[in-house]
Design a protein around this motif. Structure first.
Motif, PDB file in Angstrom:
ATOM      1  N   GLY A  15       0.813  -1.204   0.000  1.00  0.00           N
ATOM      2  CA  GLY A  15       0.000   0.000   0.000  1.00  0.00           C
ATOM      3  C   GLY A  15       0.846   1.253   0.000  1.00  0.00           C
ATOM      4  N   TRP A  16       0.167   2.392  -0.078  1.00  0.00           N
ATOM      5  CA  TRP A  16       0.834   3.683  -0.045  1.00  0.00           C
ATOM      6  C   TRP A  16       1.029   4.139   1.387  1.00  0.00           C
ATOM      7  N   ALA A  17       2.162   4.808   1.649  1.00  0.00           N
ATOM      8  CA  ALA A  17       2.458   5.306   3.002  1.00  0.00           C
ATOM      9  C   ALA A  17       3.044   6.707   2.895  1.00  0.00           C
ATOM     10  N   THR A  18       2.629   7.575   3.807  1.00  0.00           N
ATOM     11  CA  THR A  18       3.233   8.902   3.932  1.00  0.00           C
ATOM     12  C   THR A  18       4.305   8.821   5.005  1.00  0.00           C
ATOM     13  N   VAL A  19       5.541   9.001   4.599  1.00  0.00           N
ATOM     14  CA  VAL A  19       6.698   8.731   5.448  1.00  0.00           C
ATOM     15  C   VAL A  19       7.395  10.041   5.788  1.00  0.00           C
ATOM     16  N   GLN A  20       7.802  10.185   7.050  1.00  0.00           N
ATOM     17  CA  GLN A  20       8.592  11.340   7.493  1.00  0.00           C
ATOM     18  C   GLN A  20      10.013  10.871   7.774  1.00  0.00           C
ATOM     19  N   LEU A  21      10.966  11.529   7.157  1.00  0.00           N
ATOM     20  CA  LEU A  21      12.386  11.245   7.357  1.00  0.00           C
ATOM     21  C   LEU A  21      13.043  12.483   7.951  1.00  0.00           C
ATOM     22  N   SER A  22      13.666  12.325   9.118  1.00  0.00           N
ATOM     23  CA  SER A  22      14.352  13.439   9.788  1.00  0.00           C
ATOM     24  C   SER A  22      15.779  13.012  10.092  1.00  0.00           C
ATOM     25  N   TYR A  23      16.729  13.952   9.917  1.00  0.00           N
ATOM     26  CA  TYR A  23      18.123  13.623  10.181  1.00  0.00           C
ATOM     27  C   TYR A  23      18.931  14.910  10.333  1.00  0.00           C
TER      28      TYR A  23
END
Length: 531
Positions: A217-225
């Motif tokens: 399925g589709w996912a809204t992903v948050q990437l922080s670094y």
């Protein structure tokens, strides 16, 4: 066997055969499902690769270099500040084991700081692809591969196919149809044209995350670094009012990035104050990924050659990426200024519109604009320990309060002071301020005043007692405000004073304050006793 018995036997036989076939088919299905389950559970088996080429939205918060002083310029070759990058991406994730590739992250990313949320399963591992495309890596990974040598001479240009036979250090050795030769050791300017990008080289910094997803399925992903290679500072321009009623003050936030990744339309913020960091920015041994070859022999004249026929068609040539000049500065309009917000003990300044945090570039965003700020011009002498002639220092002084035209937290940074001169402005000098809170004193030492000189004479000296005479001469055509630092209160006691003006205690020192008349000398005498 009669007809009924035969029919019953055939019926039973058909049922037995059908049952056996179905049982075998079910065993095959179960084995296939078991193999699929084992494949998804075994790290060594095949897995799907999913690539997210760019974030849909990004926010960049830049922190100043912790050890850089306010009057110290940013070292654009080695920016020691860092940024917190927060990206939002929408990704189609398959069921089972897969590798999610986040392309276009900052090249200076600290992979151990990366946090990924929104995935349907926790990440099993993270990897930062470090083999990025650069002139050095492109040459190194093309060892043994065919390339084209482009030779440019006086009014002519030729091309010849060759094979790279050396590494990126030392001389560039290539094999042509005529044998081995060193590149750029003849009378022509030689360059290498590549047929394409070798496998394994990525043009974009990439973070890879491996997951086992229970569903597709589709996912809204948050990437922080966190990422190194960023910095910022405040820059102020103060212009004296022609009538002597304060200054016009303009402030800018200067953003700088030495990273190779551009973050377009980013929500951008900067943080003022000192944030504790236990590690420091790694110094890049080869920050640009450049390649530099040395000709090991003296250049020899090359015989005249007839240009060879055009080479056969090859894949599209790969040009080496051109580095942008980090000295390039983009200035936004001053109609909108950064908005100050509270961040605990720190101050956060938010750029009120999306802006590009461009690779290898600087940008300035308006911070403040005040038409009339009460800041006084003072000429200061420090005569506490010197007995000789000395010039005064020009100091811009005031208080950061609303009634004086300010009244907002001021980030640390350089201050340039100008004086109107006809239709233009002339630079008086440059100083700096520290992070200044509301109602704190503003005190900026901007320049040396060569037209105001002080001569210090020690008239008498006995044990524990000093009698001094200070003559302050003003060669300017107008009177100015002056002050002289006489000595620390903790070590001395002022027992006698004579002359114009008065002596006050300020910041733990005895300070003479008064007016210095135009084209005149002002003399003060005083006695200090040791405590």
């Amino acid at each position: 066997m009669d007809g009924d018995g035969a029919r019953q036997w055939r019926s039973r036989s058909h049922r037995d055969v059908r049952h056996a076939f179905l049982s075998r088919a079910m065993r095959i299905v179960r084995l296939a499902l078991l193999s699929s389950a084992l494949a998804s559970a075994s790290p060594g088996l095949a897995q799907t690769m999913v690539t997210s080429d760019a974030p849909g939205a990004v926010a960049v918060t830049i922190y100043r270099a912790p050890a850089r002083n306010p009057d110290q310029e940013m070292d654009l070759d080695w920016l020691e500040g860092y940024a917190l990058v927060s990206e939002t991406r929408t990704i189609e994730i398959p069921a089972g084991r897969s590798i999610i590739r986040f392309e276009g992250v900052a090249a200076g990313m600290l992979p151990e700081s990366a946090i990924v949320t929104g995935l349907p399963a926790e990440a099993r591992e993270k990897n930062l692809d470090a083999d990025l495309l650069s002139p050095r890596s492109l040459y190194a990974r093309s060892f043994g591969r065919p390339v084209t040598i482009r030779r440019v001479g006086q009014g002519s240009s030729t091309e010849e196919r060759a094979i790279i036979r050396s590494g990126p250090d030392g001389a560039a050795i290539l094999q042509t149809a005529d044998g081995f030769e060193a590149l750029d050791c003849g009378p022509t300017d030689d360059a290498i044209v590549y047929d394409g990008v070798p496998e394994g080289l990525s043009a974009k910094p990439t973070l890879s995350v491996q997951i086992d997803s229970p569903r597709a399925g589709w996912a809204t992903v948050q990437l922080s670094y966190l990422a190194w290679g960023f910095d910022w500072q405040a820059n102020y321009v103060a212009t004296l009012d022609p009538e002597g009623d304060g200054v016009r003050l303009t402030g800018w936030v200067t953003l700088a990035s030495s990273d190779s990744t551009t973050f377009p339309d980013a929500e951008t913020m900067v943080v003022a104050g000192e944030v504790n960091r236990e590690d420091s920015a790694p110094y890049p041994d080869d920050p640009e990924g450049a390649v530099s070859f040395t000709c090991f022999a003296a250049p020899m004249p090359m015989p005249m050659m007839v240009p060879p026929p055009p080479p056969p068609p090859a894949p599209a040539a790969m040009a080496v990426p051109v580095q942008r000049d980090l000295s390039e500065i983009v200035v936004t309009g001053s109609g909108t200024t950064a908005v100050q917000e509270e961040l605990g003990d720190l101050k956060l300044y938010r750029v009120p519109f999306p802006t590009d945090v461009a690779a290898m570039a600087q940008k300035q965003v308006a911070l403040l604009e005040r038409e009339s700020v009460k800041l006084d011009l003072i000429y200061r002498f420090d005569v506490a320990y010197d007995y000789d002639r000395m010039p005064a220092r020009i100091v811009l002084r005031g208080r950061n309060r609303e009634s004086d035209g300010l009244g907002l937290p001021l980030p640390a940074g350089p201050v340039a002071l100008f004086r109107p001169y006809g239709d233009t402005r002339l630079l008086i000098g440059e100083g700096a301020i520290d992070d200044t809170a509301i109602d704190e004193k503003v005190d900026v030492d901007v320049a040396e005043a060569t037209q105001l000189i002080a001569a210090v004479v020690n008239r008498s000296e006995k044990k524990g007692r000093f009698d001094r005479e200070v003559t302050m001469t003003n060669a300017l055509p107008g009177a100015v405000a002056g002050e002289a630092m006489l000595g620390p209160v903790a070590y001395f006691r002022l027992s006698r004073f004579s002359g114009p003006g008065r002596v006050i205690e300020r910041d733990g020192k005895y300070v003479w304050v008064g007016e210095l008349p135009a084209n005149a000398a002002t003399v003060i005498r005083y006695r200090l006793r040791e405590r």
